[in-house]
Enzyme design. Structure first.
Site, mmCIF file in Angstrom:
data_model
loop_
_atom_site.group_PDB
_atom_site.id
_atom_site.type_symbol
_atom_site.label_atom_id
_atom_site.label_comp_id
_atom_site.label_asym_id
_atom_site.label_seq_id
_atom_site.Cartn_x
_atom_site.Cartn_y
_atom_site.Cartn_z
ATOM 1 N N GLN A 220 -17.495 -7.458 -1.565
ATOM 2 C CA GLN A 220 -16.538 -8.195 -2.391
ATOM 3 C C GLN A 220 -16.042 -9.471 -1.729
ATOM 4 O O GLN A 220 -15.185 -10.153 -2.272
ATOM 5 C CB GLN A 220 -15.375 -7.301 -2.799
ATOM 6 C CG GLN A 220 -14.404 -6.955 -1.689
ATOM 7 C CD GLN A 220 -13.394 -5.929 -2.165
ATOM 8 O OE1 GLN A 220 -13.727 -4.779 -2.437
ATOM 9 N NE2 GLN A 220 -12.140 -6.338 -2.304
ATOM 10 N N ASP B 206 -2.963 -7.746 -7.466
ATOM 11 C CA ASP B 206 -4.338 -8.128 -7.809
ATOM 12 C C ASP B 206 -4.550 -7.819 -9.291
ATOM 13 O O ASP B 206 -5.309 -6.923 -9.666
ATOM 14 C CB ASP B 206 -5.330 -7.366 -6.934
ATOM 15 C CG ASP B 206 -5.136 -7.693 -5.465
ATOM 16 O OD1 ASP B 206 -5.751 -8.652 -4.996
ATOM 17 O OD2 ASP B 206 -4.335 -7.005 -4.800
ATOM 18 N N GLN C 118 -0.290 -4.492 -8.948
ATOM 19 C CA GLN C 118 -0.173 -5.636 -9.860
ATOM 20 C C GLN C 118 -0.517 -6.939 -9.136
ATOM 21 O O GLN C 118 -0.993 -7.897 -9.741
ATOM 22 C CB GLN C 118 1.263 -5.715 -10.392
ATOM 23 C CG GLN C 118 1.550 -6.930 -11.260
ATOM 24 C CD GLN C 118 3.020 -7.308 -11.230
ATOM 25 O OE1 GLN C 118 3.871 -6.452 -11.033
ATOM 26 N NE2 GLN C 118 3.311 -8.579 -11.414
ATOM 27 N N HIS D 218 0.838 -1.207 0.000
ATOM 28 C CA HIS D 218 0.000 0.000 0.000
ATOM 29 C C HIS D 218 0.873 1.257 0.000
ATOM 30 O O HIS D 218 0.573 2.240 -0.680
ATOM 31 C CB HIS D 218 -0.909 0.027 1.231
ATOM 32 C CG HIS D 218 -1.843 -1.140 1.347
ATOM 33 N ND1 HIS D 218 -1.630 -2.172 2.235
ATOM 34 C CD2 HIS D 218 -2.989 -1.450 0.695
ATOM 35 C CE1 HIS D 218 -2.613 -3.053 2.144
ATOM 36 N NE2 HIS D 218 -3.452 -2.651 1.211
ATOM 37 N N GLN E 238 -8.003 -7.776 -10.835
ATOM 38 C CA GLN E 238 -8.751 -6.609 -10.348
ATOM 39 C C GLN E 238 -8.389 -5.384 -11.184
ATOM 40 O O GLN E 238 -9.273 -4.617 -11.614
ATOM 41 C CB GLN E 238 -8.410 -6.361 -8.881
ATOM 42 C CG GLN E 238 -8.883 -5.044 -8.340
ATOM 43 C CD GLN E 238 -8.674 -4.959 -6.851
ATOM 44 O OE1 GLN E 238 -9.460 -5.504 -6.075
ATOM 45 N NE2 GLN E 238 -7.627 -4.287 -6.428
ATOM 46 N N SER F 157 -2.411 -8.421 3.208
ATOM 47 C CA SER F 157 -2.976 -8.261 4.552
ATOM 48 C C SER F 157 -3.316 -9.615 5.156
ATOM 49 O O SER F 157 -3.381 -9.761 6.374
ATOM 50 C CB SER F 157 -4.237 -7.397 4.474
ATOM 51 O OG SER F 157 -3.941 -6.172 3.839
ATOM 52 N N ARG F 158 -3.529 -10.623 4.312
ATOM 53 C CA ARG F 158 -3.902 -11.952 4.816
ATOM 54 C C ARG F 158 -2.699 -12.766 5.283
ATOM 55 O O ARG F 158 -2.875 -13.811 5.913
ATOM 56 C CB ARG F 158 -4.675 -12.733 3.753
ATOM 57 C CG ARG F 158 -6.046 -12.134 3.447
ATOM 58 C CD ARG F 158 -6.805 -12.975 2.437
ATOM 59 N NE ARG F 158 -8.162 -12.489 2.209
ATOM 60 C CZ ARG F 158 -8.498 -11.562 1.299
ATOM 61 N NH1 ARG F 158 -7.572 -11.017 0.533
ATOM 62 N NH2 ARG F 158 -9.754 -11.191 1.153
HETATM 63 P P1 AMP Z 1 -6.297 -4.287 -0.427
HETATM 64 O O1 AMP Z 1 -6.183 -3.402 0.762
HETATM 65 O O2 AMP Z 1 -5.774 -5.658 -0.218
HETATM 66 O O3 AMP Z 1 -7.657 -4.241 -1.074
HETATM 67 O O4 AMP Z 1 -5.318 -3.667 -1.496
HETATM 68 C C1 AMP Z 1 -5.399 -2.310 -1.857
HETATM 69 C C2 AMP Z 1 -4.503 -2.083 -3.026
HETATM 70 O O5 AMP Z 1 -3.169 -2.430 -2.684
HETATM 71 C C3 AMP Z 1 -4.884 -2.958 -4.231
HETATM 72 O O6 AMP Z 1 -4.773 -2.188 -5.419
HETATM 73 C C4 AMP Z 1 -3.855 -4.044 -4.187
HETATM 74 O O7 AMP Z 1 -3.566 -4.593 -5.458
HETATM 75 C C5 AMP Z 1 -2.651 -3.295 -3.649
HETATM 76 N N1 AMP Z 1 -1.702 -4.240 -3.071
HETATM 77 C C6 AMP Z 1 -1.959 -5.215 -2.173
HETATM 78 N N2 AMP Z 1 -0.846 -5.938 -1.924
HETATM 79 C C7 AMP Z 1 0.131 -5.401 -2.696
HETATM 80 C C8 AMP Z 1 1.509 -5.715 -2.901
HETATM 81 N N3 AMP Z 1 2.116 -6.720 -2.257
HETATM 82 N N4 AMP Z 1 2.213 -4.956 -3.771
HETATM 83 C C9 AMP Z 1 1.610 -3.933 -4.436
HETATM 84 N N5 AMP Z 1 0.316 -3.589 -4.289
HETATM 85 C C10 AMP Z 1 -0.408 -4.307 -3.427
#
Ligand code: AMP
Length: 254
Positions: free
Chosen positions: A53, A140, A138, A29, A143, A176-177
């Site tokens: 989602q 996701d 990238q 993030h 997405q 986050s998981r």
């Molecule tokens: P999330 O909070 O998991 O919904 O992710 C929010 C954004 O952060 C999404 O656009 C994800 O693709 C991006 N994101 C999550 N993990 C990573 C990572 N390891 N590297 C780059 N972007 C990430």
């Protein structure tokens, strides 16, 4: 940094970059916040664990949440506005309009309704925040591809920016998981990035990755076309945690 909780408070104009997140913020993030900070006059981060989602209620219930930790990270990365609405603010009583996505690839098939929830909340965020650019990872990849399709199909004037996946030193993509993985599960999970990396350059990358997954049982392994790049994407389940990852096969992300 201002924290806002209602849509009415958010009336921005000008050069705005939006970073949608579900919180439990990590270095992935942070890289999105930095890109947004470098390119935008005003940076808005949204922090919303979007129930629409989640295809599994147990995943939603177990999703990590820590507002103070997230606010500190967002502030440190120069976010101007943290938009942290309640579920009722985003989905008030009577809510009944959805952005449906046909053909959302393997991740869409594996998680029925997932991309409908993602597309709906992102279109709402685009309308609320009115950003020039929105930043996605990238990590996701499907997405990002779906949202590129959504803004083209619905003529939404937002540039979708896709930033490279940030990994831990051992190669596991930050997620986050990941906090839910035991040390043994984490070791097992490393089979995912290893198999994907091993398949780069193979004649048949899907089968090459499948062959080197080391006992991990994938929901799917497939090539995803992001326009500027093609990636090899896979999802696996390690214990009760579902992990996704992908590597670039061709092209590059700007
Ligand atoms: P999330 O909070 O998991 O919904 O992710 C929010 C954004 O952060 C999404 O656009 C994800 O693709 C991006 N994101 C999550 N993990 C990573 C990572 N390891 N590297 C780059 N972007 C990430």
């Amino acid at each position: 940094m201002k924290t806002l909780r209602t849509i009415d408070e958010l009336r921005l104009t000008g050069d705005v970059g939006l970073v949608p997140t579900m919180g439990a913020l990590h270095d992935g993030h942070r890289s999105l916040f930095r890109a947004a900070r470098a390119e935008s006059d005003t940076v808005v981060a949204s922090l919303f664990v979007n129930p629409a989602q989640f295809d599994e209620q147990s995943d939603l219930a177990a999703y990590p949440r820590d507002f103070d930790h997230d606010a500190a990270i967002a502030e440190a990365e120069g976010v101007d506005v943290l938009f942290a609405p309640s579920v009722d603010e985003m989905y008030p009583a009577g809510f009944s309009t959805w952005v449906d996505v046909d053909d959302a690839g393997a991740e869409g098939e594996a998680r029925p309704g997932h991309f409908r929830g993602v597309a709906t909340v992102c279109v709402k965020l685009f309308n609320i925040v009115r950003p020039r650019r929105a930043y996605f990872g990238q990590k996701d990849a499907q997405q990002a591809a779906v949202l590129g399709r959504v803004v083209r199909d619905l003529d939404i004037d937002v540039e979708i920016r896709v930033l490279p996946t940030v990994r831990d030193d051992d190669g596991l993509a930050l997620s986050s998981r990941n906090v839910r993985l035991s040390p043994e599960e984490r070791e097992f999970a490393l089979g995912l990035p290893r198999a994907l990396h091993a398949a780069i350059g193979a004649d048949d990358p899907v089968n090459a990755a499948r062959a080197s997954l080391n006992g991990l049982d994938p929901d799917y392994v497939e090539v995803v076309d992001l326009g500027e790049a093609k990636v090899l994407a896979a999802a696996v389940r390690v214990g009760s945690t579902r992990l996704i990852d992908n590597v670039i096969l061709e092209g590059e992300l700007s």
